[in-house]
Design a protein around this motif. Structure first.
Motif: not given
Ligand SMILES: [Zn+2]
Ligand SMILES: [Zn+2]
Ligand SMILES: [Zn+2]
Ligand SMILES: [Zn+2]
Lengths: 128, 128
Positions: A48-67
């Motif tokens: 989550q920290a990496l995603a906040d810093d823009g180091e990681l992109d995130s998407i969500r599965t059909d089932s709602g899981e974060a990738l």
DNA sequence: CCTGCATGTGAGAACCATTGTCAACAGGAG
DNA sequence: CTCCTGTTGACAATGGTTCTCACATGCAGG
């Protein structure tokens, strides 16, 4: 004051070797398997920290899981294989403009958008 | 053999009076409040059945929660207000074509896509 | 090098949307 | 009306994610 710890370094490193999007649970499992174990809570905090810093992109599965996935830093979208997760970053300036124009037409401000394309890659089709 | 029950009718009816997207939990609460109570499991089953039939569109919150809305039956996307949830259906033939073309260029088949636009509507901006 | 301490960690519990279970119920075809 | 079968709902179970809090550890500042 943000600290550099073995755990955060390890989580960030996992994404160096990974193509496609992966869940916090998968990262946790990979670290455990590699002997470089990190607590599950910590993995969640780290991605989550990496995603906040823009180091990681995130998407969500059909089932709602974060990738999560390490991506380039410019604005882009994703073409993702449903089979193997292989991901291609795609840019679509025309789409960005279209989205902003549509929003403006309806008097919406602070516009953002999400756009992902899903399909089956050639390799996965060949594999049946 | 699909049956018409009080419960399914009630769930479908909730969306007649609703603008924007709403969760199964919200529908359950509304039904309970209106005295026309329906079990939570049944609400979940009903909205999913309606979504499968194309009677409802669904999107996912940032937190992964599923939201539903009665929409037109043609392919479209959504311009959603972050404040009040007001939703405008938008069509973008150019975007559809662009997505298919990008996928084809990378030899992906069975292509689908998700596209949502988020913003703040004029009313919500006025309200501060 | 130490030391102090604010920050980070992790095992386990808590959360919460969603799904499964299964005995009781109720459309509706005949 | 009856019977069969799809449906319901209280409740338990799941599973991803977040919280708790006692303990560990980076990292200034001395
Ligand atoms: Zn990306
Ligand atoms: Zn593939
Ligand atoms: Zn819609
Ligand atoms: Zn609004």
């Amino acid at each position: 004051m943000v600290r550099t710890t073995r755990q955060r370094t390890a989580v960030a490193a996992v994404f160096d070797d990974l193509e496609g999007f992966h869940s916090a649970q998968e990262v946790h499992a990979k670290l455990r398997a590699s002997g470089d174990s990190v607590g599950l809570s910590t993995v969640y905090r780290a991605v989550q920290a990496l995603a906040d810093d823009g180091e990681l992109d995130s998407i969500r599965t059909d089932s709602g899981e974060a990738l999560y996935r390490r991506c380039s830093t410019q604005h882009h979208h994703h073409l993702v294989c449903r089979g193997c997760g292989r991901t291609v970053e795609v840019a679509g300036p025309a789409v960005e403009n279209w989205a902003d124009r549509v929003a403006a037409e309806h008097c919406f401000a602070d516009v953002s958008h999400t756009l992902e394309i899903f399909g089956t890659c050639a390799a996965c089709r060949a594999a049946g």
